[in-house]
Design a protein around this motif. Structure first.
Motif, short mmCIF file in Angstrom:
data_model
loop_
_atom_site.label_atom_id
_atom_site.label_comp_id
_atom_site.label_asym_id
_atom_site.label_seq_id
_atom_site.Cartn_x
_atom_site.Cartn_y
_atom_site.Cartn_z
N GLY A 140 6.70 -6.50 9.35
CA GLY A 140 7.60 -6.42 8.21
C GLY A 140 6.97 -6.17 6.86
N HIS A 141 5.64 -5.94 6.80
CA HIS A 141 5.00 -5.63 5.52
C HIS A 141 5.38 -4.21 5.11
CE1 HIS A 141 2.23 -8.58 7.48
NE2 HIS A 141 2.42 -9.18 6.32
N GLU A 142 5.86 -4.09 3.89
CA GLU A 142 6.33 -2.80 3.41
C GLU A 142 5.16 -1.89 3.03
OE1 GLU A 142 8.45 -4.75 0.36
OE2 GLU A 142 9.57 -5.80 1.90
N PHE A 143 5.37 -0.58 3.20
CA PHE A 143 4.43 0.41 2.69
C PHE A 143 5.18 1.72 2.54
CE2 PHE A 143 4.15 0.76 7.28
CZ PHE A 143 3.99 2.12 7.54
N LEU A 148 4.12 7.15 12.89
CA LEU A 148 4.11 5.74 12.53
C LEU A 148 5.26 4.99 13.21
CD1 LEU A 148 3.27 6.00 8.73
CD2 LEU A 148 1.74 5.30 10.56
N ARG A 149 6.42 5.62 13.28
CA ARG A 149 7.53 4.98 13.99
C ARG A 149 7.17 4.77 15.46
NH1 ARG A 149 11.12 9.19 11.21
NH2 ARG A 149 11.95 8.14 9.35
N SER A 150 6.49 5.72 16.06
CA SER A 150 6.11 5.57 17.47
C SER A 150 5.10 4.44 17.66
CB SER A 150 5.52 6.88 18.00
OG SER A 150 4.22 7.12 17.50
N LEU A 151 4.36 4.10 16.59
CA LEU A 151 3.40 2.99 16.65
C LEU A 151 4.04 1.63 16.40
CD1 LEU A 151 0.47 4.63 14.63
CD2 LEU A 151 0.53 4.25 17.11
N GLY A 152 5.31 1.63 15.96
CA GLY A 152 5.99 0.36 15.72
C GLY A 152 6.50 0.17 14.32
N VAL A 189 14.94 -0.18 0.45
CA VAL A 189 14.76 -1.11 -0.67
C VAL A 189 15.52 -0.60 -1.89
CG1 VAL A 189 12.55 -2.03 0.13
CG2 VAL A 189 12.57 0.05 -1.27
N GLY A 190 16.54 0.22 -1.62
CA GLY A 190 17.32 0.79 -2.72
C GLY A 190 16.63 1.97 -3.37
N GLN A 191 15.72 2.64 -2.64
CA GLN A 191 14.92 3.70 -3.24
C GLN A 191 15.71 4.98 -3.51
OE1 GLN A 191 14.48 2.43 -0.19
NE2 GLN A 191 13.94 4.00 1.31
N GLY A 192 16.87 5.15 -2.84
CA GLY A 192 17.66 6.34 -3.07
C GLY A 192 16.97 7.59 -2.55
N ASP A 193 17.23 8.73 -3.21
CA ASP A 193 16.69 10.02 -2.78
C ASP A 193 15.34 10.24 -3.46
OD1 ASP A 193 16.31 12.53 -1.77
OD2 ASP A 193 17.72 13.51 -3.14
N VAL A 194 14.27 9.93 -2.75
CA VAL A 194 12.92 10.02 -3.31
C VAL A 194 12.05 10.83 -2.35
CG1 VAL A 194 13.05 7.87 -4.62
CG2 VAL A 194 12.31 7.82 -2.21
N PRO A 195 10.94 11.38 -2.84
CA PRO A 195 10.10 12.21 -1.97
C PRO A 195 9.18 11.41 -1.06
CG PRO A 195 9.25 12.23 -4.22
CD PRO A 195 10.55 11.49 -4.27
N TRP A 196 9.15 10.10 -1.20
CA TRP A 196 8.34 9.28 -0.31
C TRP A 196 9.24 8.58 0.70
CZ3 TRP A 196 8.77 8.36 -5.58
CH2 TRP A 196 9.49 7.22 -5.96
N THR A 197 8.61 8.05 1.75
CA THR A 197 9.34 7.35 2.81
C THR A 197 8.90 5.90 2.86
OG1 THR A 197 9.53 9.37 4.11
CG2 THR A 197 9.84 7.29 5.28
N CYS A 198 9.85 4.99 2.80
CA CYS A 198 9.56 3.55 2.84
C CYS A 198 9.65 3.06 4.28
CB CYS A 198 10.53 2.78 1.96
SG CYS A 198 10.48 3.22 0.21
N LEU A 209 0.83 -1.20 0.00
CA LEU A 209 0.00 0.00 0.00
C LEU A 209 0.86 1.25 0.00
CD1 LEU A 209 -2.77 -0.86 2.62
CD2 LEU A 209 -3.12 -0.49 0.16
N ASP A 210 0.37 2.29 -0.66
CA ASP A 210 0.91 3.64 -0.53
C ASP A 210 -0.09 4.48 0.24
OD1 ASP A 210 3.26 3.16 -1.83
OD2 ASP A 210 2.80 4.37 -3.61
N LEU A 211 0.42 5.26 1.20
CA LEU A 211 -0.41 6.11 2.04
C LEU A 211 -0.08 7.57 1.76
CD1 LEU A 211 0.09 4.22 5.45
CD2 LEU A 211 -1.47 3.67 3.57
N LEU A 212 -1.09 8.44 1.90
CA LEU A 212 -0.92 9.85 1.58
C LEU A 212 -1.45 10.71 2.71
CD1 LEU A 212 -0.20 11.89 -0.76
CD2 LEU A 212 -2.63 11.81 -1.36
N PRO A 213 -0.67 11.70 3.16
CA PRO A 213 -1.22 12.65 4.15
C PRO A 213 -2.33 13.49 3.53
CG PRO A 213 1.19 12.78 4.03
CD PRO A 213 0.73 11.97 2.85
N TYR A 214 -3.21 13.98 4.38
CA TYR A 214 -4.22 14.92 3.91
C TYR A 214 -3.58 16.28 3.65
CZ TYR A 214 -8.15 11.80 4.66
OH TYR A 214 -9.02 10.77 4.56
N PRO A 215 -4.18 17.09 2.77
CA PRO A 215 -3.63 18.43 2.53
C PRO A 215 -3.47 19.21 3.83
CG PRO A 215 -5.33 17.92 0.91
CD PRO A 215 -5.36 16.81 1.92
#
Length: 246
Positions: free
Chosen positions: A237-240, A212-216, A222-231, A195-201
Motif C-alpha cells: 500500500g505504499h504510494e508511488f 508493475l501491475r503484474s508484479l503486484g 488520490v484525486g490526481q485527476g487528468d495528469v501525465p503521471w500514474t499513481c 518516491l517518483d519513478l521515471l522510465p529511461y528515454p
C-alpha cells in the motif's frame, strides 16, 4: 526494462517553507520551477540528477495527521560534531524532537516544520559516499517481499535481504539506499512522503505501468485527476508515481 527513482515527494501545506527547510537540512538549493519547491544539489537545477535523489515538496491542502509516516529520510553525517551541529541548527529552523518509539539510540529523530519525521544519523561507514540523504526508509511487514517487488520495479540492486531488513541501492553503487524495515503497525493514512519513478528515454511508460501491475502494484486514486503521471501502490500500500518519460 526498469524504472529509476528520481526524487522523493514530500507533501506540505506550505511547500515553499518546507522546501527551504529541507534545503538547509541537506545543504542543497531550493528551486521553484512551479507550484512545488524542488530541493537538489547546488550548482543549478539538474533533473533527473545522475546520482542524487532530489526532494520535491508539493503543496497539498490538508496538514499531516498525527500518524507516523511509513516512509522517511535518513540524513548522513560524517562526524559526531557534525551530527550535533546539524541537529542544533535544524531545531532553530523549526524541527522538533519526534518520539517514534526509538528508545536509546545513537541517531536523533526529528520532524520537519509540518511534522514529517526524519533521522539525523551518527557517522556510519556504509553511508560515507551517499551524499546528504543516506537512505529512504520504508516501514513494512515483510522486507523480503518488498525487496522482491522493488528489486523488479527499479534498476537498483539488493545489498542485504533478511526477515527484518532489506536494502537496495543503484547498481552503479552511488547515491542513497532504499531500505525496508520490519515495523509493527499498519498504514492508516495516505503517505506524506513517497518516491517518483521515471522510465529511461525510449522506454514505454504504459508498458512499465503494466509490468508493475503484474508484479503486484495496484492503481491508486488520490484525486490526481487528468495528469501525465500514474499513481500506484506497492503490495503493502505504499504510494508511488510513475512519471512520463523525460
Amino acid at each position: 526494462m526498469a524504472l529509476r527513482p528520481v526524487h522523493v515527494i514530500v507533501k506540505a501545506v506550505d511547500a515553499s517553507a518546507v522546501g527551504r527547510f529541507w534545503a538547509e537540512a541537506l545543504g542543497w538549493t531550493a528551486y521553484r520551477p512551479g507550484a512545488a519547491t524542488y530541493v537538489g544539489p547546488a550548482g543549478g537545477l539538474v533533473w533527473p540528477h545522475p546520482v542524487a535523489l532530489g526532494v520535491d515538496v508539493v503543496p497539498v491542502p490538508d496538514p499531516k495527521t498525527p500518524a507516523k509516516n511509513r516512509v522517511h529520510l535518513d540524513i548522513a553525517t560524517h562526524s559526531a560534531a557534525q551530527q550535533t551541529e546539524l541537529v542544533a541548527r535544524l531545531r532553530k529552523l523549526g524541527a522538533t524532537p519526534a518520539d517514534v518509539g526509538q528508545c536509546d539510540v545513537p541517531w536523533t529523530v526529528l520532524a520537519d516544520p509540518e511534522g514529517n519525521e526524519f533521522c539525523v544519523l551518527e557517522p556510519r561507514e556504509v553511508y560515507r559516499d551517499t551524499g546528504p540523504i543516506a537512505a529512504v526508509v520504508v516501514d513494512c511487514a515483510d522486507p523480503r517481499a518488498m525487496a522482491r517487488f522493488w528489486g523488479e520495479a527499479i534498476d537498483w540492486a539488493p545489498h542485504e535481504v533478511t526477515d527484518d531488513h532489506a536494502v537496495l541501492r543503484s547498481a552503479q553503487g552511488t547515491g542513497p539506499y532504499l531500505e525496508f524495515l520490519r515495523t509493527p503497525g499498519v498504514k492508516t493514512a495516505p503517505d506524506r512522503v513517497h518516491l517518483d519513478l521515471l522510465p529511461y528515454p525510449g522506454d514505454d511508460k504504459a508498458a512499465e505501468v503494466d509490468r508493475l501491475r503484474s508484479l503486484g502494484a495496484t492503481d491508486l486514486d488520490v484525486g490526481q485527476g487528468d495528469v501525465p503521471w500514474t499513481c500506484l501502490a506497492d503490495p503493502e500500500g505504499h504510494e508511488f508515481c510513475v512519471l512520463a518519460p523525460h
